[in-house]
Design a protein around this motif. Sequence first.
Motif, PDB file in Angstrom:
ATOM      1  N   ASN A 114       0.846  -1.191   0.000  1.00  0.00           N
ATOM      2  CA  ASN A 114       0.000   0.000   0.000  1.00  0.00           C
ATOM      3  C   ASN A 114       0.880   1.239   0.000  1.00  0.00           C
ATOM      4  O   ASN A 114       2.098   1.167   0.168  1.00  0.00           O
ATOM      5  CB  ASN A 114      -0.964   0.007   1.191  1.00  0.00           C
ATOM      6  CG  ASN A 114      -0.244  -0.042   2.530  1.00  0.00           C
ATOM      7  OD1 ASN A 114       0.781   0.598   2.740  1.00  0.00           O
ATOM      8  ND2 ASN A 114      -0.797  -0.814   3.469  1.00  0.00           N
ATOM      9  N   ASP A 115       0.257   2.404  -0.203  1.00  0.00           N
ATOM     10  CA  ASP A 115       1.006   3.646  -0.310  1.00  0.00           C
ATOM     11  C   ASP A 115       1.583   4.130   1.014  1.00  0.00           C
ATOM     12  O   ASP A 115       2.397   5.041   1.040  1.00  0.00           O
ATOM     13  CB  ASP A 115       0.123   4.745  -0.915  1.00  0.00           C
ATOM     14  CG  ASP A 115      -0.090   4.560  -2.408  1.00  0.00           C
ATOM     15  OD1 ASP A 115       0.661   3.785  -3.017  1.00  0.00           O
ATOM     16  OD2 ASP A 115      -1.018   5.190  -2.964  1.00  0.00           O
ATOM     17  N   ASN A 116       1.179   3.525   2.124  1.00  0.00           N
ATOM     18  CA  ASN A 116       1.775   3.854   3.414  1.00  0.00           C
ATOM     19  C   ASN A 116       3.026   3.033   3.700  1.00  0.00           C
ATOM     20  O   ASN A 116       3.693   3.249   4.699  1.00  0.00           O
ATOM     21  CB  ASN A 116       0.760   3.641   4.540  1.00  0.00           C
ATOM     22  CG  ASN A 116      -0.279   4.734   4.587  1.00  0.00           C
ATOM     23  OD1 ASN A 116       0.001   5.877   4.255  1.00  0.00           O
ATOM     24  ND2 ASN A 116      -1.487   4.376   4.983  1.00  0.00           N
ATOM     25  N   GLY A 117       3.314   2.063   2.835  1.00  0.00           N
ATOM     26  CA  GLY A 117       4.520   1.270   3.020  1.00  0.00           C
ATOM     27  C   GLY A 117       4.456   0.275   4.152  1.00  0.00           C
ATOM     28  O   GLY A 117       5.488  -0.101   4.714  1.00  0.00           O
ATOM     29  N   ASP A 118       3.253  -0.196   4.494  1.00  0.00           N
ATOM     30  CA  ASP A 118       3.131  -1.142   5.609  1.00  0.00           C
ATOM     31  C   ASP A 118       3.844  -2.458   5.331  1.00  0.00           C
ATOM     32  O   ASP A 118       4.191  -3.189   6.275  1.00  0.00           O
ATOM     33  CB  ASP A 118       1.655  -1.417   5.908  1.00  0.00           C
ATOM     34  CG  ASP A 118       0.959  -0.228   6.552  1.00  0.00           C
ATOM     35  OD1 ASP A 118       1.620   0.485   7.327  1.00  0.00           O
ATOM     36  OD2 ASP A 118      -0.233  -0.013   6.275  1.00  0.00           O
TER      37      ASP A 118
END
Length: 374
Positions: free
Chosen positions: A92-96
């Motif tokens: 995801n774009d949060n880099g989880d």
Amino acid sequence: MPTHHKLAFPALALLLLNSACQSETAKTETTTTETAADTTAAAPANADSATKKYLAEPLVKDIYTADPSAHVFNGRIYIYPSHDIETGMPENDNGDHFAMKDYHILSMDSIGGKVTDHGVALDIKDIPWAGRQLWAPDAAFKDGTYYLYFPVKDKQDIFRIGVATSKSPTGPFKAEPKPMEGSLSIDPAVFTDTDGKTYMYMGGIWGGQLQRWRTGKYDGSKPKEQEPAATEPSVGPRVARLGADMKQFAEPVREVKIVDKDGKVLLSGDNNRRFFEGAWMHKYNGKYYFTYSTGDTHFLAYATGTSPYGPFTYQGTFMNPVQGWTTHHSIVEIKGKWYIFYHDTQLSDKTWLRNVKVTELKRNADGSIALINP
């Protein structure tokens, strides 16, 4: 910082490689050109890997490494990278999915020489205040002590910068019991000026949470609405001078301004030029070179100034997109030549499993940095 995922890769970076397995080794040696003999190494098995042309080869192939911060200590080159691992988490774009848990430190006597992996230097379980995600670190040396600076989410899931110390450049490092007061976001980059003063640059938007600090206080209530509108000034990285003990800031953190040739701050919608993450500072011929990643447009860019605090005037792109989502770099002078350490995904073709590389950084007669095609 570990880079974020987008479904579309730059055309320059399109290549399908088979996934490779990864093994953990406490200490290994390889060279920048050899293929690891171990069948568990992270070398690509696809025939395409033999025909794809890369500017440089991975420094190590038996673990995945990224975000390399390079330094010369006592005449030897030390590299402080992130240690990528396969977590199985969705992107995801949060880099989880970048859920790294420790750091390995690499070293070598010279560019092109044997690279030593010194094993685990710091583990997340040994950081009292840490929650998750050990992202891109940096290091410094002063008065017989080595300092490892690292971003990690605290137990409230807010990124802070921590510091750990050792008497050896390869660790093991012992973390301080609390994060640095006033620290925020990710990607610490530590620069010691010619006058002996040391500064830390930090910050990254999106998953790096820098946009959540626009008011000066953390606000995670509406994260997708906190990035400025396209016509508003972009969010700048932060900088602060370190105190004498190298463990705390000697002053309040301030925002770094990156401006165009007319002195106007780059706009948030100017994503070919505005700051995204991965700051680095070096000095050349008395001028400060602030280099950084543009993130979702996949460039490394640079801006110059006359003070370590900026403002820095945008000068251009100096590295085209690597294979992978984006890159994170460091620049260091070694025996009279300048080199850039960076990463791509040659070994895995997976955004979250990267490998560090090095190549020479060249300049034009006017001091501008020559464009690199990785």
